[in-house]
Design a protein around this motif. Structure first.
Motif, mmCIF file in Angstrom:
data_model
loop_
_atom_site.group_PDB
_atom_site.id
_atom_site.type_symbol
_atom_site.label_atom_id
_atom_site.label_comp_id
_atom_site.label_asym_id
_atom_site.label_seq_id
_atom_site.Cartn_x
_atom_site.Cartn_y
_atom_site.Cartn_z
ATOM 1 N N LEU A 43 0.834 -1.203 0.000
ATOM 2 C CA LEU A 43 0.000 0.000 0.000
ATOM 3 C C LEU A 43 0.866 1.250 0.000
ATOM 4 C CD1 LEU A 43 -2.609 -1.127 2.670
ATOM 5 C CD2 LEU A 43 -2.999 -0.898 0.199
ATOM 6 N N ALA A 44 1.945 1.220 0.785
ATOM 7 C CA ALA A 44 2.859 2.366 0.888
ATOM 8 C C ALA A 44 4.251 1.844 1.226
ATOM 9 C CB ALA A 44 2.387 3.325 1.973
ATOM 10 N N PHE A 45 5.248 2.315 0.496
ATOM 11 C CA PHE A 45 6.638 1.972 0.804
ATOM 12 C C PHE A 45 7.267 3.174 1.492
ATOM 13 C CE2 PHE A 45 11.165 1.874 -0.286
ATOM 14 C CZ PHE A 45 11.499 0.684 0.329
ATOM 15 N N TYR A 46 7.795 2.963 2.700
ATOM 16 C CA TYR A 46 8.347 4.063 3.481
ATOM 17 C C TYR A 46 9.865 4.151 3.406
ATOM 18 C CZ TYR A 46 3.704 3.751 5.529
ATOM 19 O OH TYR A 46 2.346 3.692 5.704
ATOM 20 N N GLY A 47 10.527 3.100 2.984
ATOM 21 C CA GLY A 47 11.982 3.108 2.951
ATOM 22 C C GLY A 47 12.553 3.046 4.354
ATOM 23 N N GLU A 48 13.713 3.649 4.538
ATOM 24 C CA GLU A 48 14.372 3.640 5.849
ATOM 25 C C GLU A 48 13.662 4.617 6.784
ATOM 26 O OE1 GLU A 48 16.743 1.699 7.103
ATOM 27 O OE2 GLU A 48 16.825 0.587 5.221
ATOM 28 N N VAL A 49 13.168 4.112 7.887
ATOM 29 C CA VAL A 49 12.432 4.906 8.864
ATOM 30 C C VAL A 49 13.179 4.840 10.190
ATOM 31 C CG1 VAL A 49 10.247 5.103 10.122
ATOM 32 C CG2 VAL A 49 10.248 4.397 7.729
ATOM 33 N N PRO A 50 13.445 5.981 10.812
ATOM 34 C CA PRO A 50 14.117 5.953 12.117
ATOM 35 C C PRO A 50 13.224 5.266 13.147
ATOM 36 C CG PRO A 50 13.725 8.223 11.383
ATOM 37 C CD PRO A 50 13.165 7.330 10.350
ATOM 38 N N GLU A 51 13.827 4.478 14.004
ATOM 39 C CA GLU A 51 13.065 3.730 15.012
ATOM 40 C C GLU A 51 12.221 4.654 15.890
ATOM 41 O OE1 GLU A 51 13.917 0.035 17.988
ATOM 42 O OE2 GLU A 51 15.309 0.413 16.335
ATOM 43 N N ARG A 52 12.688 5.872 16.117
ATOM 44 C CA ARG A 52 11.939 6.805 16.960
ATOM 45 C C ARG A 52 10.606 7.208 16.320
ATOM 46 N NH1 ARG A 52 15.867 9.521 14.432
ATOM 47 N NH2 ARG A 52 15.316 11.408 13.297
ATOM 48 N N ALA A 53 10.473 7.062 14.994
ATOM 49 C CA ALA A 53 9.229 7.407 14.298
ATOM 50 C C ALA A 53 8.201 6.275 14.344
ATOM 51 C CB ALA A 53 9.521 7.771 12.843
ATOM 52 N N LEU A 54 8.620 5.092 14.763
ATOM 53 C CA LEU A 54 7.752 3.924 14.727
ATOM 54 C C LEU A 54 6.478 4.074 15.554
ATOM 55 C CD1 LEU A 54 7.479 1.132 13.507
ATOM 56 C CD2 LEU A 54 8.830 0.235 15.399
ATOM 57 N N PRO A 55 6.528 4.536 16.809
ATOM 58 C CA PRO A 55 5.267 4.657 17.570
ATOM 59 C C PRO A 55 4.250 5.579 16.899
ATOM 60 C CG PRO A 55 7.156 4.806 19.045
ATOM 61 C CD PRO A 55 7.694 4.842 17.638
ATOM 62 N N ASP A 116 7.264 7.306 -5.083
ATOM 63 C CA ASP A 116 6.205 8.256 -5.414
ATOM 64 C C ASP A 116 5.468 7.868 -6.693
ATOM 65 O OD1 ASP A 116 6.519 9.926 -3.206
ATOM 66 O OD2 ASP A 116 8.190 10.962 -4.155
ATOM 67 N N LYS A 117 5.643 6.628 -7.143
ATOM 68 C CA LYS A 117 4.956 6.172 -8.350
ATOM 69 C C LYS A 117 3.454 6.129 -8.085
ATOM 70 C CE LYS A 117 8.765 3.107 -9.378
ATOM 71 N NZ LYS A 117 9.196 1.725 -9.224
ATOM 72 N N PRO A 118 2.651 6.308 -9.127
ATOM 73 C CA PRO A 118 1.205 6.161 -8.941
ATOM 74 C C PRO A 118 0.893 4.762 -8.408
ATOM 75 C CG PRO A 118 1.699 7.029 -11.129
ATOM 76 C CD PRO A 118 3.008 6.636 -10.501
ATOM 77 N N PHE A 119 -0.094 4.668 -7.552
ATOM 78 C CA PHE A 119 -0.459 3.393 -6.950
ATOM 79 C C PHE A 119 -1.134 2.493 -7.984
ATOM 80 C CE2 PHE A 119 -3.542 0.736 -4.597
ATOM 81 C CZ PHE A 119 -2.631 -0.025 -3.887
#
Length: 181
Positions: A43-55, A116-119
Motif C-alpha cells: 500500500l505504501a513503501f516508506y523506505g528507511e524509517v528511524p526507530e523513533r518514528a515507529l510509535p 512516489d509512483k502512482p499506486f
C-alpha cells in the motif's frame, strides 16, 4: 528500519496462486520466483524509517485503517513492469484511497517515502535481474481468476535485506467492517 504498509492475502488464496504458478515457472529462463512468505500487496513503501518514528507511524496507521472498510478482492490476470517484474492483478474494491491514507500516515509520522509512483495494486510474483521478455508468462497467466477474499487489515512490515529477503510484520490494524455485508 526499512518499512512498508501492506495487505497480506490469506493462506488459502496464496495456495491458489502457487497452484497457478506451478506449471509456468519453467517457461522463461532467468526468472526468480520469490518465496510465497513474501507475497503481499504494498500500500505504501516508506523506505528507511528511524526507530523513533515507529510509535507515531503505528498510531497513524491504526487511524488510517479504521477509516476504511474491509475490501473484497480477487487476483485476476497478469502483467509485467519494465520487462523485469511479473505481477497478478486485482479485481474488487479499489485500494486507491486506503493506499493514499497509508502513504499520508507515513509522511505525517516522518517516514521518508521513497516510492512516489502512482499506486497500481498488484501482487509481485516474479522478478528478473535483466530486462526479459515476460510475455509468455503474462499470456499463460492472463486467464487466471482467483477466489474472492476479505482484505481486513493493514500490516506494517519490516523488510530485512540480505542473501534472502525476510519480512516481519511489526503490527496490523483492522479495517472497519464492510457495511455492505
Amino acid at each position: 528500519m526499512r518499512l512498508f504498509a501492506a495487505i497480506i492475502p490469506p493462506p488459502e488464496i496464496l495456495d491458489e496462486v502457487a497452484a497457478a504458478l506451478a506449471p509456468v515457472t519453467e517457461l522463461v529462463e532467468g526468472v526468480r520466483w520469490p518465496d510465497r512468505a513474501t507475497w503481499h500487496l504494498t500500500l505504501a513503501f516508506y523506505g528507511e524509517v528511524p526507530e523513533r518514528a515507529l510509535p507515531d507511524l503505528e498510531v497513524r496507521l491504526a487511524r488510517a485503517a479504521a477509516r476504511h472498510p474491509a475490501k473484497r478482492l480477487a487476483f485476476a490476470g497478469a502483467g509485467a513492469f519494465a520487462k523485469r517484474v511479473l505481477w497478478l492483478g486485482l479485481t474488487g474494491d479499489p485500494l486507491v484511497r486506503l493506499a493514499a491514507s497509508t502513504r499520508a500516515a507515513g509522511r505525517r509520522a516522518g517516514a521518508v517515502q521513497t516510492d512516489d509512483k502512482p499506486f497500481r495494486p498488484h501482487l509481485t510474483i516474479a522478478r528478473t535481474r535483466h530486462p526479459t521478455d515476460l510475455r509468455p508468462l503474462v499470456e499463460a497467466l492472463s486467464s487466471f481468476e482467483g477466489s474472492s477474499w476479505a482484505a481486513d487489515a493493514v500490516h506494517l512490515v519490516h523488510s530485512r535485506l540480505g542473501a534472502t529477503v525476510r519480512y516481519e510484520s511489526l503490527g496490523h490494524w483492522a479495517l472497519a467492517p464492510d457495511e455492505r455485508g
